[in-house]
Design a protein around this motif. Sequence first.
Motif, PDB file in Angstrom:
ATOM      1  N   VAL A 127     -41.749  57.413 -18.159  1.00 39.48           N
ATOM      2  CA  VAL A 127     -42.589  56.467 -17.319  1.00 39.48           C
ATOM      3  C   VAL A 127     -41.518  55.237 -16.639  1.00 39.48           C
ATOM      4  CG1 VAL A 127     -44.781  57.062 -18.421  1.00 39.48           C
ATOM      5  CG2 VAL A 127     -43.460  55.093 -19.473  1.00 39.48           C
TER       6      VAL A 127
ATOM      7  N   ARG B 189     -43.900  59.090 -11.186  1.00 42.33           N
ATOM      8  CA  ARG B 189     -43.232  59.082 -12.652  1.00 42.33           C
ATOM      9  C   ARG B 189     -44.040  60.028 -13.557  1.00 42.33           C
ATOM     10  NH1 ARG B 189     -44.630  52.893 -13.936  1.00 42.33           N
ATOM     11  NH2 ARG B 189     -46.815  53.015 -14.492  1.00 42.33           N
TER      12      ARG B 189
ATOM     13  N   LEU C 160     -34.400  43.822  -8.180  1.00 40.44           N
ATOM     14  CA  LEU C 160     -35.906  43.944  -7.840  1.00 40.44           C
ATOM     15  C   LEU C 160     -36.084  43.097  -6.710  1.00 40.44           C
ATOM     16  CD1 LEU C 160     -36.916  45.091 -11.254  1.00 40.44           C
ATOM     17  CD2 LEU C 160     -36.507  46.575  -9.501  1.00 40.44           C
ATOM     18  N   MET C 161     -35.969  41.840  -6.684  1.00 39.48           N
ATOM     19  CA  MET C 161     -36.449  40.938  -5.869  1.00 39.48           C
ATOM     20  C   MET C 161     -35.734  41.353  -4.501  1.00 39.48           C
ATOM     21  SD  MET C 161     -37.412  37.408  -7.910  1.00 39.48           S
ATOM     22  CE  MET C 161     -35.706  37.403  -8.901  1.00 39.48           C
TER      23      MET C 161
ATOM     24  N   GLY D 183     -42.433  62.997 -19.105  1.00 40.58           N
ATOM     25  CA  GLY D 183     -42.136  62.298 -20.554  1.00 40.58           C
ATOM     26  C   GLY D 183     -41.433  60.918 -20.231  1.00 40.58           C
TER      27      GLY D 183
ATOM     28  N   THR E  29     -45.704  58.851 -24.091  1.00 40.91           N
ATOM     29  CA  THR E  29     -45.659  57.822 -23.293  1.00 40.91           C
ATOM     30  C   THR E  29     -46.981  56.864 -23.230  1.00 40.91           C
ATOM     31  OG1 THR E  29     -45.871  59.218 -21.508  1.00 40.91           O
ATOM     32  CG2 THR E  29     -43.450  58.789 -22.044  1.00 40.91           C
ATOM     33  N   VAL E  30     -46.976  55.805 -22.440  1.00 43.49           N
ATOM     34  CA  VAL E  30     -47.870  55.147 -22.090  1.00 43.49           C
ATOM     35  C   VAL E  30     -48.386  55.430 -20.867  1.00 43.49           C
ATOM     36  CG1 VAL E  30     -49.102  52.886 -22.095  1.00 43.49           C
ATOM     37  CG2 VAL E  30     -47.152  53.185 -23.676  1.00 43.49           C
TER      38      VAL E  30
ATOM     39  N   GLU F 271     -46.512  46.755 -16.351  1.00 45.21           N
ATOM     40  CA  GLU F 271     -45.427  47.398 -15.388  1.00 45.21           C
ATOM     41  C   GLU F 271     -44.010  46.506 -15.665  1.00 45.21           C
ATOM     42  OE1 GLU F 271     -45.795  50.358 -14.032  1.00 45.21           O
ATOM     43  OE2 GLU F 271     -47.818  50.683 -14.273  1.00 45.21           O
ATOM     44  N   LEU F 272     -42.937  47.298 -15.870  1.00 43.84           N
ATOM     45  CA  LEU F 272     -41.782  46.783 -15.992  1.00 43.84           C
ATOM     46  C   LEU F 272     -41.181  46.037 -14.901  1.00 43.84           C
ATOM     47  CD1 LEU F 272     -39.586  46.320 -18.390  1.00 43.84           C
ATOM     48  CD2 LEU F 272     -38.467  48.691 -17.457  1.00 43.84           C
ATOM     49  N   ASP F 273     -41.507  46.664 -13.742  1.00 38.28           N
ATOM     50  CA  ASP F 273     -40.755  45.855 -12.683  1.00 38.28           C
ATOM     51  C   ASP F 273     -41.628  44.527 -12.279  1.00 38.28           C
ATOM     52  OD1 ASP F 273     -43.118  47.193 -11.937  1.00 38.28           O
ATOM     53  OD2 ASP F 273     -42.468  47.444  -9.524  1.00 38.28           O
TER      54      ASP F 273
ATOM     55  N   LYS G  62     -50.522  51.380 -17.902  1.00 33.97           N
ATOM     56  CA  LYS G  62     -50.082  49.919 -17.935  1.00 33.97           C
ATOM     57  C   LYS G  62     -51.019  48.747 -17.385  1.00 33.97           C
ATOM     58  CE  LYS G  62     -45.457  51.536 -18.953  1.00 33.97           C
ATOM     59  NZ  LYS G  62     -43.950  51.008 -18.844  1.00 33.97           N
TER      60      LYS G  62
ATOM     61  N   VAL H 247     -30.736  43.072 -13.371  1.00 34.39           N
ATOM     62  CA  VAL H 247     -32.161  43.959 -12.795  1.00 34.39           C
ATOM     63  C   VAL H 247     -33.134  43.063 -11.800  1.00 34.39           C
ATOM     64  CG1 VAL H 247     -33.633  45.539 -12.961  1.00 34.39           C
ATOM     65  CG2 VAL H 247     -31.346  45.986 -13.919  1.00 34.39           C
ATOM     66  N   PRO H 248     -33.598  41.941 -12.625  1.00 34.80           N
ATOM     67  CA  PRO H 248     -34.689  41.236 -11.961  1.00 34.80           C
ATOM     68  C   PRO H 248     -34.259  40.855 -10.440  1.00 34.80           C
ATOM     69  CG  PRO H 248     -34.351  40.355 -14.354  1.00 34.80           C
ATOM     70  CD  PRO H 248     -33.051  41.332 -13.910  1.00 34.80           C
TER      71      PRO H 248
ATOM     72  N   LYS I 141     -39.639  35.128 -10.929  1.00 30.51           N
ATOM     73  CA  LYS I 141     -40.767  34.532  -9.925  1.00 30.51           C
ATOM     74  C   LYS I 141     -42.096  33.768 -10.434  1.00 30.51           C
ATOM     75  CE  LYS I 141     -41.340  37.232  -6.382  1.00 30.51           C
ATOM     76  NZ  LYS I 141     -41.649  38.530  -5.503  1.00 30.51           N
TER      77      LYS I 141
ATOM     78  N   ILE J  72     -37.937  52.369 -12.250  1.00 34.36           N
ATOM     79  CA  ILE J  72     -37.418  51.254 -11.675  1.00 34.36           C
ATOM     80  C   ILE J  72     -36.191  51.865 -10.804  1.00 34.36           C
ATOM     81  CG2 ILE J  72     -35.741  49.166 -11.718  1.00 34.36           C
ATOM     82  CD1 ILE J  72     -37.598  48.134 -13.942  1.00 34.36           C
TER      83      ILE J  72
ATOM     84  N   LEU K 220     -40.039  42.250 -14.919  1.00 32.25           N
ATOM     85  CA  LEU K 220     -38.585  41.859 -14.614  1.00 32.25           C
ATOM     86  C   LEU K 220     -38.657  40.561 -13.695  1.00 32.25           C
ATOM     87  CD1 LEU K 220     -36.775  45.235 -15.185  1.00 32.25           C
ATOM     88  CD2 LEU K 220     -36.380  43.332 -16.319  1.00 32.25           C
ATOM     89  N   LYS K 221     -39.388  41.082 -12.417  1.00 30.79           N
ATOM     90  CA  LYS K 221     -39.236  40.123 -11.367  1.00 30.79           C
ATOM     91  C   LYS K 221     -40.064  38.885 -11.686  1.00 30.79           C
ATOM     92  CE  LYS K 221     -41.037  43.371  -8.373  1.00 30.79           C
ATOM     93  NZ  LYS K 221     -41.469  44.010  -7.162  1.00 30.79           N
TER      94      LYS K 221
END
Lengths: 349, 224
Positions: free
Chosen positions: B109, B133, B70-71, B107, A99-100, A159-161, A103, B66-67, A169, B112, A164-165
């Motif tokens: 990451v 995570r 999250l908002m 394992g 894994t990474v 960072e994925l969140d 980020k 999902v966006p 935005k 969300i 996505l936001k």
Amino acid sequence: MTEMTPKERITKLFKKEPIDTMPIFSGQGMVTVQAIEKMGIRFAQVHTSAKYLARSAMVTAEMFDFDAVIIPYDLCNIPEALGRGVSLYDETEGILYPTVPHKWDKIEDVQIPEDFLTKGRLPMIDEAFQKLKAESEDGKFAVGSYVLGPFTMAGQVYELDLLLKGLRKDRERVLAFLGQMTDLVIKAAKHYEALGADYISIREMGSGSDLLSPRMWKDMIKPNLVRIFETLSCPTVNHICGSTDLIIEMMNECGADAISVDHKNTTAESRKKLGDDVLLFGDFDPYGLLVQGDVSNVEPVIKKCIDDGVDAVWPGCDLWPDVKKENVDAYVQTIRTYGKQASPAVGRI
Amino acid sequence: MATEEVRQEILKTLDEGVVEYEEDQVKEAAQRALDEGVNAYDAVMNGLAAGMEKVGNLYDQQEYFVPELLMCADALYIGLDILKPHITVEDLGDKPKGQVVIGTVQGDVHDIGKNIIKLMFEVAGFTVHDLGRDVPLEQFVEEQLRTDSEIVALSAMMTTTMMGMKKVIEMIRERNPNVAIMLGGAPVTKDTADLFGADGYAETAGNAVQEAIKMISQLRQMQA
């Protein structure tokens, strides 16, 4: 009937020319513990040695009669080359994919070194690739590779969140970032093409409609995939896992030679939407079928994939290495026999 | 003490602010709730959480993805940060609450889904011990023992890390058989959860939201 070499079979499949039987291959990692054990190494070791990486792909393909070898196995090699590090879990018991660990959390911090292809483990992967090409010169196997799609790659390094936001935005900056990722993906994919990849899958895995609306996909994902597939000249696959029913037609419009979906797709319906001339690959759950499932389930599931209209039975994701040997044997055997019939886009000799 | 009319107006503003992911609107309404003497727990449950319940429905109907989730969660957090310090033990009374250890297994990451579930637990008045995570498996066991939490919630977004959950469950059961264990994440099915010996599961991030919202809905029904 003339028997083809695996490479011929796959090459002709991508050209939609008649073949002898359906090839057994995929656009994701296909290494198994049986090969790893035969080599006397641990899973974590295959990611850092050209010899082990190439050998494990080759031993797996030989052991199970696959038509292709495909490397690498982990999704972190390019993020690592960009300085994001890698967690290899080499001290952990059992199988864990790298894994990474680090980020970026600000888009403005993203830096793509011009020479990233020479960083991290990428030169090692090149060496493994060259070994596989050299050992497959007689057409013994097709040699495939994959690169993550721009959105999925972005989620690996940022960072994925936030990503996505940001789609909602901070649209302009995120679009520019995805453009930057698209350039990166093109550069990596062209590199594997230059090394002689017989096919390349672009895995835009995280962009299905479990996550993004079809409108957002059309607006922010599709244009980048179009740009990638326009640039590549070797056979290409547009792979997305998760929910793809709502975007399957747009996936086809991206210009790849084939589309790959996972078991969340309603494949029979997708085939109707796409018509018979489009190469469609999919769509079984490799973990459920080959690791958890009883061997008696394998044949009906594989036959259903073929009956639903795929041109090649592809697992929806990487093979989880800890497969049951008898299940993989049944998967291969079913395709070899049931796959002798023509598929919608590809005839038989 | 606010009049019923003002209370309803504030709850509606909080609810709509979450649904429309209007962070400033939620911030102002949460502060106004305190200023007007609206009970903080009432504002959380019948304003913020009610809004998130609608968000869950919009996700289910594929209007939100999902966006947007999250908002909405960000907007909810803004209100929660203002209101939570004013929730009293008396507000919670005998309503379901407790402690939860939560984390994404080693394992993996992807966090969300875990973060959304964490938010829901916080809304419902649980004390959440978030391990983050890529958490080494034994750390779940250690944290549960250290905090004596009633629930351990494990998340994995990839098939390749899901097997770690089985090991954690075995380790926890061995040390403390009475802990409730919840599993979540894309590859987890009810069959997998049953096979691994878990007490509950949520299939995807979206379902995780739904499951958490169901918990909150049940909580609100009990409160009514």
